[in-house]
Structure formats: structure tokens, C-alpha cells
Design a protein around this motif. Sequence first.
Motif, PDB file in Angstrom:
ATOM      1  N   ILE A 105       0.835  -1.209   0.000  1.00  0.00           N
ATOM      2  CA  ILE A 105       0.000   0.000   0.000  1.00  0.00           C
ATOM      3  C   ILE A 105       0.868   1.256   0.000  1.00  0.00           C
ATOM      4  CG2 ILE A 105      -1.647   1.320   1.391  1.00  0.00           C
ATOM      5  CD1 ILE A 105      -2.919  -1.375   2.162  1.00  0.00           C
ATOM      6  N   HIS A 106       1.998   1.212   0.727  1.00  0.00           N
ATOM      7  CA  HIS A 106       2.908   2.366   0.745  1.00  0.00           C
ATOM      8  C   HIS A 106       3.478   2.657  -0.646  1.00  0.00           C
ATOM      9  CE1 HIS A 106       3.319   4.007   4.718  1.00  0.00           C
ATOM     10  NE2 HIS A 106       3.322   2.799   5.243  1.00  0.00           N
ATOM     11  N   GLU A 107       3.635   1.611  -1.457  1.00  0.00           N
ATOM     12  CA  GLU A 107       4.188   1.798  -2.797  1.00  0.00           C
ATOM     13  C   GLU A 107       3.178   2.393  -3.773  1.00  0.00           C
ATOM     14  OE1 GLU A 107       5.918  -1.823  -4.166  1.00  0.00           O
ATOM     15  OE2 GLU A 107       7.306  -1.935  -2.475  1.00  0.00           O
ATOM     16  N   ILE A 108       1.885   2.287  -3.465  1.00  0.00           N
ATOM     17  CA  ILE A 108       0.848   2.852  -4.322  1.00  0.00           C
ATOM     18  C   ILE A 108       0.778   4.350  -4.030  1.00  0.00           C
ATOM     19  CG2 ILE A 108      -1.589   2.842  -4.925  1.00  0.00           C
ATOM     20  CD1 ILE A 108      -1.655  -0.092  -3.990  1.00  0.00           C
ATOM     21  N   SER A 109       1.120   5.133  -5.004  1.00  0.00           N
ATOM     22  CA  SER A 109       1.246   6.574  -4.760  1.00  0.00           C
ATOM     23  C   SER A 109      -0.101   7.287  -4.574  1.00  0.00           C
ATOM     24  CB  SER A 109       2.018   7.224  -5.902  1.00  0.00           C
ATOM     25  OG  SER A 109       1.342   6.999  -7.122  1.00  0.00           O
ATOM     26  N   ILE A 110      -1.207   6.698  -5.012  1.00  0.00           N
ATOM     27  CA  ILE A 110      -2.501   7.369  -4.882  1.00  0.00           C
ATOM     28  C   ILE A 110      -3.186   7.071  -3.554  1.00  0.00           C
ATOM     29  CG2 ILE A 110      -2.883   7.490  -7.357  1.00  0.00           C
ATOM     30  CD1 ILE A 110      -4.777   5.082  -7.067  1.00  0.00           C
ATOM     31  N   TRP A 111      -2.599   6.181  -2.745  1.00  0.00           N
ATOM     32  CA  TRP A 111      -3.213   5.821  -1.465  1.00  0.00           C
ATOM     33  C   TRP A 111      -2.953   6.920  -0.441  1.00  0.00           C
ATOM     34  CZ3 TRP A 111      -6.233   1.578  -0.890  1.00  0.00           C
ATOM     35  CH2 TRP A 111      -6.687   1.304   0.391  1.00  0.00           C
ATOM     36  N   PRO A 112      -3.984   7.340   0.307  1.00  0.00           N
ATOM     37  CA  PRO A 112      -3.766   8.408   1.304  1.00  0.00           C
ATOM     38  C   PRO A 112      -2.872   7.924   2.444  1.00  0.00           C
ATOM     39  CG  PRO A 112      -5.979   7.529   1.490  1.00  0.00           C
ATOM     40  CD  PRO A 112      -5.363   6.890   0.273  1.00  0.00           C
ATOM     41  N   LYS A 113      -2.020   8.790   2.910  1.00  0.00           N
ATOM     42  CA  LYS A 113      -1.121   8.470   4.009  1.00  0.00           C
ATOM     43  C   LYS A 113      -1.589   9.226   5.239  1.00  0.00           C
ATOM     44  CE  LYS A 113       1.797   6.391   1.123  1.00  0.00           C
ATOM     45  NZ  LYS A 113       1.080   6.142  -0.060  1.00  0.00           N
ATOM     46  N   PRO A 114      -1.389   8.867   6.434  1.00  0.00           N
ATOM     47  CA  PRO A 114      -0.793   7.631   6.916  1.00  0.00           C
ATOM     48  C   PRO A 114      -1.800   6.477   6.918  1.00  0.00           C
ATOM     49  CG  PRO A 114      -1.349   8.981   8.787  1.00  0.00           C
ATOM     50  CD  PRO A 114      -1.691   9.780   7.539  1.00  0.00           C
ATOM     51  N   ILE A 115      -1.291   5.283   7.014  1.00  0.00           N
ATOM     52  CA  ILE A 115      -2.111   4.082   7.011  1.00  0.00           C
ATOM     53  C   ILE A 115      -2.307   3.630   8.459  1.00  0.00           C
ATOM     54  CG2 ILE A 115      -2.249   1.696   6.224  1.00  0.00           C
ATOM     55  CD1 ILE A 115      -0.351   2.550   3.932  1.00  0.00           C
ATOM     56  N   THR A 116      -3.537   3.367   8.840  1.00  0.00           N
ATOM     57  CA  THR A 116      -3.813   2.897  10.196  1.00  0.00           C
ATOM     58  C   THR A 116      -3.337   1.455  10.352  1.00  0.00           C
ATOM     59  OG1 THR A 116      -6.025   2.161   9.570  1.00  0.00           O
ATOM     60  CG2 THR A 116      -5.826   4.398  10.439  1.00  0.00           C
ATOM     61  N   PRO A 117      -3.068   1.019  11.582  1.00  0.00           N
ATOM     62  CA  PRO A 117      -2.646  -0.370  11.795  1.00  0.00           C
ATOM     63  C   PRO A 117      -3.699  -1.358  11.299  1.00  0.00           C
ATOM     64  CG  PRO A 117      -2.266   0.926  13.768  1.00  0.00           C
ATOM     65  CD  PRO A 117      -3.045   1.790  12.822  1.00  0.00           C
ATOM     66  N   ILE A 118      -3.242  -2.453  10.744  1.00  0.00           N
ATOM     67  CA  ILE A 118      -4.131  -3.506  10.255  1.00  0.00           C
ATOM     68  C   ILE A 118      -4.591  -4.314  11.459  1.00  0.00           C
ATOM     69  CG2 ILE A 118      -4.266  -5.587   8.842  1.00  0.00           C
ATOM     70  CD1 ILE A 118      -2.174  -4.240   6.983  1.00  0.00           C
ATOM     71  N   SER A 119      -5.897  -4.457  11.612  1.00  0.00           N
ATOM     72  CA  SER A 119      -6.483  -5.141  12.760  1.00  0.00           C
ATOM     73  C   SER A 119      -6.529  -6.643  12.517  1.00  0.00           C
ATOM     74  CB  SER A 119      -7.891  -4.609  13.012  1.00  0.00           C
ATOM     75  OG  SER A 119      -8.490  -5.304  14.065  1.00  0.00           O
ATOM     76  N   ILE A 120      -6.021  -7.408  13.475  1.00  0.00           N
ATOM     77  CA  ILE A 120      -6.074  -8.867  13.428  1.00  0.00           C
ATOM     78  C   ILE A 120      -6.931  -9.316  14.603  1.00  0.00           C
ATOM     79  CG2 ILE A 120      -4.753 -11.006  13.588  1.00  0.00           C
ATOM     80  CD1 ILE A 120      -2.390  -9.513  12.369  1.00  0.00           C
ATOM     81  N   HIS A 121      -7.952 -10.127  14.331  1.00  0.00           N
ATOM     82  CA  HIS A 121      -8.828 -10.630  15.381  1.00  0.00           C
ATOM     83  C   HIS A 121      -8.279 -11.937  15.922  1.00  0.00           C
ATOM     84  CE1 HIS A 121     -12.504  -8.285  13.689  1.00  0.00           C
ATOM     85  NE2 HIS A 121     -11.564  -7.513  14.198  1.00  0.00           N
ATOM     86  N   CYS A 122      -8.338 -12.099  17.237  1.00  0.00           N
ATOM     87  CA  CYS A 122      -7.822 -13.296  17.903  1.00  0.00           C
ATOM     88  C   CYS A 122      -8.829 -13.727  18.958  1.00  0.00           C
ATOM     89  CB  CYS A 122      -6.460 -12.995  18.534  1.00  0.00           C
ATOM     90  SG  CYS A 122      -5.723 -14.397  19.372  1.00  0.00           S
ATOM     91  N   ASP A 123      -9.142 -15.028  19.026  1.00  0.00           N
ATOM     92  CA  ASP A 123     -10.114 -15.507  20.006  1.00  0.00           C
ATOM     93  C   ASP A 123      -9.445 -16.206  21.193  1.00  0.00           C
ATOM     94  OD1 ASP A 123      -9.305 -17.820  18.766  1.00  0.00           O
ATOM     95  OD2 ASP A 123     -11.322 -18.555  18.332  1.00  0.00           O
ATOM     96  N   SER A 124      -8.149 -16.016  21.353  1.00  0.00           N
ATOM     97  CA  SER A 124      -7.423 -16.618  22.464  1.00  0.00           C
ATOM     98  C   SER A 124      -6.857 -15.522  23.362  1.00  0.00           C
ATOM     99  CB  SER A 124      -6.290 -17.497  21.936  1.00  0.00           C
ATOM    100  OG  SER A 124      -5.445 -17.905  22.981  1.00  0.00           O
ATOM    101  N   ALA A 125      -7.379 -15.457  24.587  1.00  0.00           N
ATOM    102  CA  ALA A 125      -6.907 -14.442  25.526  1.00  0.00           C
ATOM    103  C   ALA A 125      -5.443 -14.666  25.899  1.00  0.00           C
ATOM    104  CB  ALA A 125      -7.778 -14.445  26.774  1.00  0.00           C
TER     105      ALA A 125
END
Length: 96
Positions: free
Chosen positions: A28-48
Motif C-alpha cells: 500500500i505504501h508503494e501505491i502513490s494514490i493511497w492516502p497516508k498515513p495508514i492505520t494499523p491492520i487489525s487482526i482478530h484473535c479468540d485466544s486471551a
Amino acid sequence: MITGSTMKFKFVALAVAGKEAEWLRNLIHEISIWPKPITPISIHCDSAATLAKAYSQMYNGKSRHLGVRHSMIRELIMNGVISIEFVLSHQNLADH
């Protein structure tokens, strides 16, 4: 990789998902038309336990291969590449 517990398996899966998220973020950083900054990518986890280990500052050092993954996950979290969120098992779309 063979692991001895469910928590270790989910931790290895979290590390693989984190590396994929890092690759996607770099793309995504290499795509020049993408707005910056990029928020963290959310990963869901079901194990506490996995979630607690990922956010802990120290690793107990019992398994070397998990120690390497722990430091990699901590680095991804601290650099803002990923964020890990707890989701209940019955709400987790990845586990039917």
C-alpha cells in the motif's frame, strides 16, 4: 510446524498473519494514490492467552522458535503495522 498447545499454534498463526499484514502495508505504501498515513491492520484473535503473550514486554524463553516470533510480533505492534483485538469464538468469522 508442530506445536504442543493451542496457544502456541495460535501464536504461530498470529506471527504469519502479522508478516502478511506487513507485506500488505508495504504494498500500500508503494501505491502513490493511497492516502497516508495508514492505520494499523487489525487482526482478530479468540485466544486471551495468545493476546496477552503478544502484548507482554517479556518472553519467558521456553521455546526459541516462539521467542523469535514474539519479538517479531512485538515489533509489528510497536511500529503500528498491526493491532490485535480480542473477539469471542462464536463471533470469529475464521472459525466456523
